[in-house]
Design an enzyme around this catalytic site. Structure first.
Site, PDB file in Angstrom:
ATOM      1  N   ARG A  45     -23.826 -31.905 -62.397  1.00 51.46           N
ATOM      2  CA  ARG A  45     -23.691 -33.236 -61.778  1.00 51.46           C
ATOM      3  C   ARG A  45     -25.021 -33.798 -61.292  1.00 51.46           C
ATOM      4  O   ARG A  45     -25.097 -34.963 -60.901  1.00 51.46           O
ATOM      5  CB  ARG A  45     -22.650 -33.205 -60.651  1.00 51.46           C
ATOM      6  CG  ARG A  45     -22.283 -34.587 -60.138  1.00 51.46           C
ATOM      7  CD  ARG A  45     -21.140 -34.598 -59.152  1.00 51.46           C
ATOM      8  NE  ARG A  45     -21.198 -33.536 -58.178  1.00 51.46           N
ATOM      9  CZ  ARG A  45     -22.033 -33.504 -57.139  1.00 51.46           C
ATOM     10  NH1 ARG A  45     -22.878 -34.485 -56.932  1.00 51.46           N
ATOM     11  NH2 ARG A  45     -22.012 -32.478 -56.304  1.00 51.46           N
ATOM     12  N   TYR A  99     -18.643 -57.076 -73.603  1.00 53.17           N
ATOM     13  CA  TYR A  99     -17.607 -56.090 -73.914  1.00 53.17           C
ATOM     14  C   TYR A  99     -16.491 -56.206 -72.867  1.00 53.17           C
ATOM     15  O   TYR A  99     -16.780 -56.315 -71.662  1.00 53.17           O
ATOM     16  CB  TYR A  99     -18.234 -54.690 -73.890  1.00 53.17           C
ATOM     17  CG  TYR A  99     -17.229 -53.574 -74.004  1.00 53.17           C
ATOM     18  CD1 TYR A  99     -16.586 -53.317 -75.214  1.00 53.17           C
ATOM     19  CD2 TYR A  99     -16.913 -52.782 -72.911  1.00 53.17           C
ATOM     20  CE1 TYR A  99     -15.655 -52.304 -75.317  1.00 53.17           C
ATOM     21  CE2 TYR A  99     -15.984 -51.757 -73.009  1.00 53.17           C
ATOM     22  CZ  TYR A  99     -15.360 -51.531 -74.218  1.00 53.17           C
ATOM     23  OH  TYR A  99     -14.433 -50.524 -74.306  1.00 53.17           O
ATOM     24  N   ASP A 171     -26.995 -54.397 -72.757  1.00 53.20           N
ATOM     25  CA  ASP A 171     -26.131 -53.444 -73.451  1.00 53.20           C
ATOM     26  C   ASP A 171     -26.572 -53.473 -74.912  1.00 53.20           C
ATOM     27  O   ASP A 171     -26.377 -54.463 -75.616  1.00 53.20           O
ATOM     28  CB  ASP A 171     -24.662 -53.872 -73.293  1.00 53.20           C
ATOM     29  CG  ASP A 171     -23.701 -52.880 -73.918  1.00 53.20           C
ATOM     30  OD1 ASP A 171     -24.092 -52.224 -74.909  1.00 53.20           O
ATOM     31  OD2 ASP A 171     -22.552 -52.778 -73.442  1.00 53.20           O
ATOM     32  N   LYS A 196     -20.238 -44.979 -79.607  1.00 56.08           N
ATOM     33  CA  LYS A 196     -20.304 -45.763 -80.848  1.00 56.08           C
ATOM     34  C   LYS A 196     -21.391 -45.194 -81.773  1.00 56.08           C
ATOM     35  O   LYS A 196     -21.211 -44.121 -82.305  1.00 56.08           O
ATOM     36  CB  LYS A 196     -20.532 -47.232 -80.496  1.00 56.08           C
ATOM     37  CG  LYS A 196     -19.687 -47.742 -79.311  1.00 56.08           C
ATOM     38  CD  LYS A 196     -18.190 -47.713 -79.569  1.00 56.08           C
ATOM     39  CE  LYS A 196     -17.345 -47.886 -78.321  1.00 56.08           C
ATOM     40  NZ  LYS A 196     -17.626 -49.042 -77.485  1.00 56.08           N
TER      41      LYS A 196
HETATM   42  C1  LIG Z   1     -17.363 -49.359 -76.126  1.00 53.14           C
HETATM   43  C2  LIG Z   1     -18.341 -50.214 -75.440  1.00 53.14           C
HETATM   44  C3  LIG Z   1     -18.633 -50.047 -74.079  1.00 53.14           C
HETATM   45  C4  LIG Z   1     -17.907 -49.041 -73.208  1.00 53.14           C
HETATM   46  O1  LIG Z   1     -18.208 -47.749 -73.587  1.00 53.14           O
HETATM   47  P1  LIG Z   1     -17.201 -46.484 -73.379  1.00 53.14           P
HETATM   48  O2  LIG Z   1     -17.966 -45.385 -74.022  1.00 53.14           O
HETATM   49  O3  LIG Z   1     -15.917 -46.844 -74.059  1.00 53.14           O
HETATM   50  O4  LIG Z   1     -17.028 -46.314 -71.923  1.00 53.14           O
HETATM   51  C5  LIG Z   1     -19.609 -50.854 -73.535  1.00 53.14           C
HETATM   52  N1  LIG Z   1     -20.258 -51.781 -74.252  1.00 53.14           N
HETATM   53  C6  LIG Z   1     -19.996 -51.981 -75.562  1.00 53.14           C
HETATM   54  C7  LIG Z   1     -20.744 -53.037 -76.309  1.00 53.14           C
HETATM   55  C8  LIG Z   1     -19.036 -51.210 -76.206  1.00 53.14           C
HETATM   56  O5  LIG Z   1     -18.775 -51.425 -77.507  1.00 53.14           O
END
Ligand SMILES: *Cc1c(COP(=O)(O)O)cnc(C)c1O
Length: 377
Positions: A45, A99, A171, A196
């Site tokens: 952690r 998102y 992001d 992703k």
């Molecule tokens: C999936 C996604 C998230 C969130 O991520 P998790 O791994 O599902 O918590 C944030 N931003 C974008 C652009 C995403 O595609």
């Protein structure tokens, strides 16, 4: 010597196994470590166990940042950034086209902590800067955005926000560090849903944050309280995935470009949204700020979109994205299902819009599958 991305993917951070002289990082599963005669106290952690450090170093190198941290999900990474840097009476500025999970987190959590915010509908730098107030601390964008692949001028917005003393966050999930490196363009903090492209095989959930040593110190200070750390086994799986990130993403870029140009010419397709098409309204900006145009595209299909999706034989309908396998989804039924029909219309998301996450299969096979399904529409 600083290496190029493909080399960094393979090598950065690797802990060679001295005990066996093996070439890859062993999995260190310990959660109890010695506190005597050590440089630092290791604990999962605290985000500082060996497998956590390997992937953190690799992602920091890939994003050209000073330091990185790996989290148990993209949302753990994103919310930790929010609540480590923002406090009561602060104000934040967000792109509205975010998102869905991020949008909900802002709408549901911020006010309870006494943090105010503005969502900005526009893509123009001036419109973001015009809502900055004296107490604005953070500005957050996502480009390319989901599902219409709209772009924000990263360098312009980073520069304008910096002039006002506001920390910028992006992001970078859709682009991946292979296609876009926002820190080079002046952004302070990069976040990823590693679920992703970084993971890339639709089999793990993680998140990442990359920034300067100074900012990461503050993020880390709260992260150890919030506790969104990732365990050694998944860090190891992620390390394995990251070795092929450049290889995968370059193939996805090439496949998406071929598919986008095929779809543009098909009579059953009304519109195609892909930053690599010269017809994309921000093609010049895409060329300027992206090294590759990505594996994500969307298009409007004539006839019943569900019937079309069901006719596909190679490409399954699935939420999420960035895997080696191509997948297709309907924003109306998934990411934007909670948005009202009027809200979707305003955002330009039509009922017949489909979003394709292009995988690493042979482009001709993917095109043949799309073609047969389109021809029977
Ligand atoms: C999936 C996604 C998230 C969130 O991520 P998790 O791994 O599902 O918590 C944030 N931003 C974008 C652009 C995403 O595609």
């Amino acid at each position: 010597m600083k290496h190029n991305k493909s080399t960094q993917c393979v090598h950065v951070g690797t802990i060679y196994d001295e005990k066996t002289r093996g070439t890859i990082t062993p999995i260190y599963t310990s959660s109890a470590f010695d506190y005597l005669n050590v440089e630092y106290h290791a604990y999962p952690r605290y985000f500082n166990t060996p497998n956590q450090k390997v992937v953190s170093e690799k992602i920091a190198a890939l994003e050209n940042g000073e330091e990185g941290m790996i989290f148990s999900s993209g949302m753990a990474a994103i919310t930790t950034v929010f609540f480590s840097l923002l406090k009561k009476d602060d104000h934040a500025v967000f792109q509205s086209d975010l998102y869905g999970g991020t949008h909900h987190a802002i709408a549901n959590e911020m006010e309870r902590y006494g943090i105010s915010y503005d969502f900005v509908d526009s893509l123009e730098t001036e419109d973001f800067i015009s809502v900055i107030k004296d107490n604005t601390k953070l500005l957050y964008i996502e480009t390319p955005s989901n599902p219409l692949m709209k772009l924000i001028d990263i360098e312009a917005i980073a520069k304008a926000a910096k002039a006002k003393g506001v920390i910028t966050v992006i992001d970078n999930t859709f682009a991946s560090p292979i296609n876009q490196n926002p820190i080079d363009l002046g952004i302070d903090i990069v976040v990823h849903s590693g679920t992703k492209y970084l993971g890339g095989h639709s089999d793990l959930c993680c998140g990442a944050v990359v920034s300067s040593t100074e900012i990461m110190k503050q993020v880390w200070g709260s992260a150890i309280h919030f506790g969104g750390s990732l365990n050694a086994q998944i860090c190891s799986l992620l390390e394995r995935s990251l070795k092929t990130l450049a290889l995968r993403v370059n193939q996805q870029n090439a496949n998406a470009q071929a598919i986008a140009s095929f779809l543009t010419k098909h009579e059953k397709v009304d519109a195609v949204y892909y930053p690599g098409l010269t017809s994309h309204p921000q093609y010049e900006l895409a060329k300027k700020q992206m090294h590759g145009f990505g594996g994500m595209l969307s298009f409007e299909v004539q006839g019943d979109p569900d019937a079309f999706v069901q006719k596909l034989q190679l490409i399954p309908s699935a939420m999420s994205l960035g895997g080696v396998e191509s997948t297709i989804t309907s924003p109306k039924q998934t990411s934007h299902s909670k948005v009202s029909p009027e809200g979707r219309a305003k955002a330009g998301i039509k009922d017949n819009l489909l979003r394709l996450s292009v995988g690493i299969e042979d482009a001709n096979d993917l095109i043949a599958d799309l073609d047969q399904a389109l021809n029977s529409q």
